[in-house]
Scaffold this active site. Structure first.
Site: not given
Length: 200
Positions: A29, A141, A60
Protein backbone atom coordinates in the site's frame (compact mmCIF):
# COMPACT_ATOMS: atom_id res chain seq x y z
CA UNK A 1 -5.06 21.90 16.65
CA UNK A 2 -3.56 18.84 15.04
CA UNK A 3 -0.04 19.38 13.82
CA UNK A 4 -0.54 16.96 10.98
CA UNK A 5 -2.91 14.44 9.50
CA UNK A 6 -2.24 10.83 8.65
CA UNK A 7 -2.56 11.69 4.97
CA UNK A 8 0.84 13.38 5.14
CA UNK A 9 2.42 10.00 5.90
CA UNK A 10 0.64 7.92 3.27
CA UNK A 11 3.50 8.47 0.84
CA UNK A 12 6.14 7.17 3.21
CA UNK A 13 6.88 4.05 5.14
CA UNK A 14 9.66 1.81 6.36
CA UNK A 15 11.39 -1.10 4.69
CA UNK A 16 14.36 -3.40 5.02
CA UNK A 17 17.06 -4.88 2.78
CA UNK A 18 17.10 -8.65 2.30
CA UNK A 19 19.92 -9.10 -0.22
CA UNK A 20 23.33 -7.63 -0.97
CA UNK A 21 22.27 -6.41 -4.41
CA UNK A 22 19.54 -4.24 -2.93
CA UNK A 23 16.25 -6.09 -2.73
CA UNK A 24 14.00 -4.24 -0.27
CA UNK A 25 10.76 -5.33 1.40
CA UNK A 26 7.95 -2.94 2.27
CA UNK A 27 4.13 -2.83 2.27
CA UNK A 28 2.33 -2.82 -1.07
CA UNK A 29 0.00 0.00 0.00
CA UNK A 30 2.99 2.34 0.44
CA UNK A 31 4.15 2.07 -3.18
CA UNK A 32 0.74 1.46 -4.81
CA UNK A 33 0.15 3.94 -7.63
CA UNK A 34 3.56 5.61 -7.33
CA UNK A 35 5.38 6.43 -10.56
CA UNK A 36 8.71 6.94 -8.81
CA UNK A 37 9.97 5.28 -5.65
CA UNK A 38 12.93 6.50 -3.62
CA UNK A 39 14.47 4.53 -0.77
CA UNK A 40 16.31 6.70 1.73
CA UNK A 41 18.99 5.36 4.08
CA UNK A 42 19.22 7.78 7.04
CA UNK A 43 22.56 6.35 8.18
CA UNK A 44 24.03 7.05 4.72
CA UNK A 45 22.05 10.25 4.16
CA UNK A 46 21.49 8.93 0.65
CA UNK A 47 18.53 7.94 -1.52
CA UNK A 48 18.35 5.27 -4.18
CA UNK A 49 15.81 4.91 -6.96
CA UNK A 50 13.84 1.67 -6.79
CA UNK A 51 11.74 -0.39 -9.15
CA UNK A 52 8.96 -2.83 -8.20
CA UNK A 53 10.05 -6.44 -8.74
CA UNK A 54 7.07 -8.28 -7.24
CA UNK A 55 3.89 -7.20 -5.51
CA UNK A 56 1.47 -9.19 -3.42
CA UNK A 57 -1.59 -7.00 -3.08
CA UNK A 58 -3.60 -9.51 -1.02
CA UNK A 59 -0.90 -9.82 1.63
CA UNK A 60 0.24 -6.16 1.30
CA UNK A 61 3.87 -7.01 0.51
CA UNK A 62 6.08 -5.41 -2.15
CA UNK A 63 9.57 -6.40 -3.24
CA UNK A 64 11.65 -3.53 -4.61
CA UNK A 65 15.05 -3.48 -6.34
CA UNK A 66 17.41 -0.58 -5.69
CA UNK A 67 19.30 0.73 -8.72
CA UNK A 68 23.10 0.61 -8.61
CA UNK A 69 23.26 -0.71 -5.07
CA UNK A 70 25.81 -3.16 -3.68
CA UNK A 71 25.68 -3.49 0.08
CA UNK A 72 29.45 -3.96 0.43
CA UNK A 73 29.98 -0.44 -0.96
CA UNK A 74 28.18 1.04 2.06
CA UNK A 75 28.19 -1.46 4.94
CA UNK A 76 30.99 -3.62 6.28
CA UNK A 77 28.83 -6.34 7.85
CA UNK A 78 26.40 -8.82 6.37
CA UNK A 79 22.65 -8.41 6.85
CA UNK A 80 22.36 -9.53 10.49
CA UNK A 81 19.16 -11.59 10.56
CA UNK A 82 17.39 -14.69 9.27
CA UNK A 83 13.90 -14.70 7.74
CA UNK A 84 11.92 -17.16 9.87
CA UNK A 85 9.09 -19.33 8.54
CA UNK A 86 7.16 -18.31 11.71
CA UNK A 87 6.23 -21.88 12.68
CA UNK A 88 7.91 -21.40 16.06
CA UNK A 89 6.01 -18.26 17.12
CA UNK A 90 4.13 -18.48 20.39
CA UNK A 91 1.63 -16.39 22.30
CA UNK A 92 3.27 -13.89 24.65
CA UNK A 93 6.63 -14.12 22.90
CA UNK A 94 8.76 -10.97 23.23
CA UNK A 95 9.29 -9.11 19.99
CA UNK A 96 10.52 -5.75 18.73
CA UNK A 97 9.89 -3.49 15.77
CA UNK A 98 12.20 -1.12 13.96
CA UNK A 99 11.01 1.70 11.74
CA UNK A 100 10.40 5.36 11.14
CA UNK A 101 7.00 6.18 12.69
CA UNK A 102 5.57 9.51 11.50
CA UNK A 103 8.54 9.98 9.18
CA UNK A 104 10.80 12.98 9.69
CA UNK A 105 8.46 14.44 12.33
CA UNK A 106 10.03 12.22 15.02
CA UNK A 107 13.52 12.57 13.55
CA UNK A 108 15.53 10.59 11.02
CA UNK A 109 16.96 7.97 13.41
CA UNK A 110 15.42 4.53 13.54
CA UNK A 111 12.94 3.89 16.37
CA UNK A 112 12.68 0.65 18.34
CA UNK A 113 9.50 -0.53 20.04
CA UNK A 114 9.28 -3.62 22.25
CA UNK A 115 6.22 -5.71 23.00
CA UNK A 116 4.86 -9.20 22.68
CA UNK A 117 2.64 -11.34 20.50
CA UNK A 118 -0.96 -10.82 21.61
CA UNK A 119 -2.52 -13.24 19.13
CA UNK A 120 -1.21 -15.64 16.50
CA UNK A 121 -4.02 -14.46 14.21
CA UNK A 122 -5.33 -11.17 12.87
CA UNK A 123 -8.79 -9.67 12.53
CA UNK A 124 -11.47 -12.37 12.42
CA UNK A 125 -8.73 -14.98 12.92
CA UNK A 126 -6.93 -13.99 9.71
CA UNK A 127 -4.06 -16.54 9.52
CA UNK A 128 -1.79 -14.18 7.58
CA UNK A 129 -1.42 -11.79 10.50
CA UNK A 130 -0.29 -11.71 14.09
CA UNK A 131 -1.51 -9.17 16.62
CA UNK A 132 1.23 -7.42 18.57
CA UNK A 133 1.21 -5.07 21.55
CA UNK A 134 3.69 -2.66 19.93
CA UNK A 135 2.23 0.59 18.61
CA UNK A 136 2.38 0.74 14.80
CA UNK A 137 1.99 4.27 13.47
CA UNK A 138 1.98 5.59 9.91
CA UNK A 139 5.57 5.48 8.70
CA UNK A 140 6.17 2.23 10.64
CA UNK A 141 4.37 0.32 7.90
CA UNK A 142 6.68 -2.01 5.98
CA UNK A 143 9.27 -2.18 8.74
CA UNK A 144 10.57 -5.42 10.24
CA UNK A 145 9.28 -7.34 13.25
CA UNK A 146 11.94 -9.41 15.03
CA UNK A 147 12.00 -11.98 17.79
CA UNK A 148 14.75 -11.74 20.40
CA UNK A 149 16.93 -14.26 18.55
CA UNK A 150 17.27 -11.87 15.63
CA UNK A 151 14.82 -13.73 13.40
CA UNK A 152 12.62 -11.68 11.12
CA UNK A 153 9.10 -12.93 11.87
CA UNK A 154 6.88 -10.25 10.34
CA UNK A 155 6.33 -7.07 8.34
CA UNK A 156 4.57 -4.34 10.30
CA UNK A 157 1.39 -2.91 8.90
CA UNK A 158 -0.28 0.34 9.97
CA UNK A 159 -2.90 0.14 7.22
CA UNK A 160 -4.95 -2.56 8.93
CA UNK A 161 -7.29 -0.75 11.30
CA UNK A 162 -10.40 -1.76 13.18
CA UNK A 163 -13.14 0.69 14.00
CA UNK A 164 -13.54 1.64 17.65
CA UNK A 165 -10.47 -0.37 18.67
CA UNK A 166 -7.35 1.47 19.78
CA UNK A 167 -3.92 0.11 20.57
CA UNK A 168 -4.25 -2.92 18.28
CA UNK A 169 -1.37 -3.50 15.87
CA UNK A 170 -0.78 -6.16 13.27
CA UNK A 171 2.15 -7.65 11.43
CA UNK A 172 2.14 -9.84 8.32
CA UNK A 173 3.75 -13.21 8.99
CA UNK A 174 7.15 -13.57 7.33
CA UNK A 175 6.15 -16.95 5.85
CA UNK A 176 4.09 -14.97 3.30
CA UNK A 177 7.25 -13.05 2.39
CA UNK A 178 9.11 -16.34 1.86
CA UNK A 179 6.26 -17.53 -0.39
CA UNK A 180 6.66 -14.38 -2.49
CA UNK A 181 10.44 -14.80 -2.74
CA UNK A 182 9.89 -18.37 -3.98
CA UNK A 183 8.12 -16.90 -7.04
CA UNK A 184 11.23 -14.97 -8.12
CA UNK A 185 12.68 -16.26 -11.39
CA UNK A 186 16.22 -16.23 -9.98
CA UNK A 187 17.46 -17.54 -6.66
CA UNK A 188 18.60 -14.89 -4.21
CA UNK A 189 20.92 -15.34 -1.28
CA UNK A 190 18.72 -14.62 1.71
CA UNK A 191 20.26 -13.32 4.95
CA UNK A 192 21.73 -16.18 6.98
CA UNK A 193 23.66 -14.53 9.79
CA UNK A 194 23.02 -15.74 13.34
CA UNK A 195 25.15 -13.01 14.95
CA UNK A 196 22.16 -11.51 16.79
CA UNK A 197 21.01 -14.78 18.36
CA UNK A 198 23.59 -14.73 21.18
CA UNK A 199 23.22 -11.04 22.03
CA UNK A 200 20.91 -9.45 24.61
Amino acid sequence: SDLMSNSQFENMGSGFVISGNGLVITNYHIIHGKETIDVYFPSLKQSFSAKIVLKDKNNDIALLALEDFHISDYFTEDIPFIISNTNDMRLGQEIFTLGYPLGEFLGSSVKLSTGDISSLYGIKDDPRLIQISNPIQPGNSGGPLFDFNGNLIGINNAKIVTEDVEGVSYSIKSSYLLNLIDVLPETINLPSSTQLASKP
